[in-house]
Design an enzyme around this catalytic site. Structure first.
Site, PDB file in Angstrom:
ATOM      1  N   PRO A  21      -4.067  -1.494  33.557  1.00 50.77           N
ATOM      2  CG  PRO A  21      -4.321   0.220  35.119  1.00 50.77           C
ATOM      3  CD  PRO A  21      -4.161  -0.031  33.642  1.00 50.77           C
ATOM      4  CB  CYS A  22      -7.026  -5.836  34.042  1.00 48.80           C
ATOM      5  SG  CYS A  22      -5.662  -6.962  33.710  1.00 48.80           S
TER       6      CYS A  22
END
Length: 167
Positions: free
Chosen positions: A127-128
């Site tokens: 989850p950047c």
């Protein structure tokens, strides 16, 4: 063998790529920036791709917060370290690039962290989108900023459209 399947999500078509044993890429097909990859197109099904689709269905329905898939992102040691750390950012939370850099042990690596995030080959799963600017701004998302905003609203990190945020 490489398996490729396209998944229609609420925020655009995702290209899912897997080997026989691992998921290797999840990329927005229409994003302005996306990590490069060199694969032959194969549309056969794989168990990993099918499981990925089930988990994405649950995620977008608000029923899944953490993905559980065998992953094999290809990158430098530093990039893989950054991508591994992304998994520790809880659903519904965000972290600044500066704090992220501090937590991986090198405050001065803030730009390198941003570059590694931009090359994340497993969007959403790693989850950047949960990494934001120090001032709370939504910066630096290869899948286009409107998607980052949508994902953060979906996860409850930002108020939904039309809601007032409380300070």
């Amino acid at each position: 063998m490489q398996y490729i399947k396209h998944y229609s999500s609420p925020i655009g078509v995702l290209e899912l790529v897997a080997s026989d044993l691992h998921l290797t890429h999840v990329l927005f097909r229409e994003a302005q920036k996306k990590p490069s990859r060199q694969l032959d197109e194969t549309t056969e099904n794989s168990l990993i791709v099918e499981e990925c689709i089930k988990q994405f269905d649950a995620y977008f329905a608000g029923k899944l917060k953490d993905f559980d898939l065998p992953l094999l992102p290809q990158g430098t040691d530093f990039q893989r370290n950054v991508w591994e750390y992304l998994k520790t950012i809880p659903y519904g939370k965000t972290i600044s690039y500066l704090e992220f850099s501090r937590r991986i042990g090198n405050e001065k690596a803030i730009r390198a962290v941003g570059t590694a995030n931009g090359r994340n080959p497993l969007t959403i799963i790693l989850p950047c989108h949960r990494v934001i600017g120090s001032d709370g701004s939504l910066v630096g998302y290869g899948g286009d900023l409107w998607r980052k905003e949508w994902l953060l609203r979906h996860e409850g990190s930002l108020p939904r459209q039309g809601q007032l945020g409380l300070f």
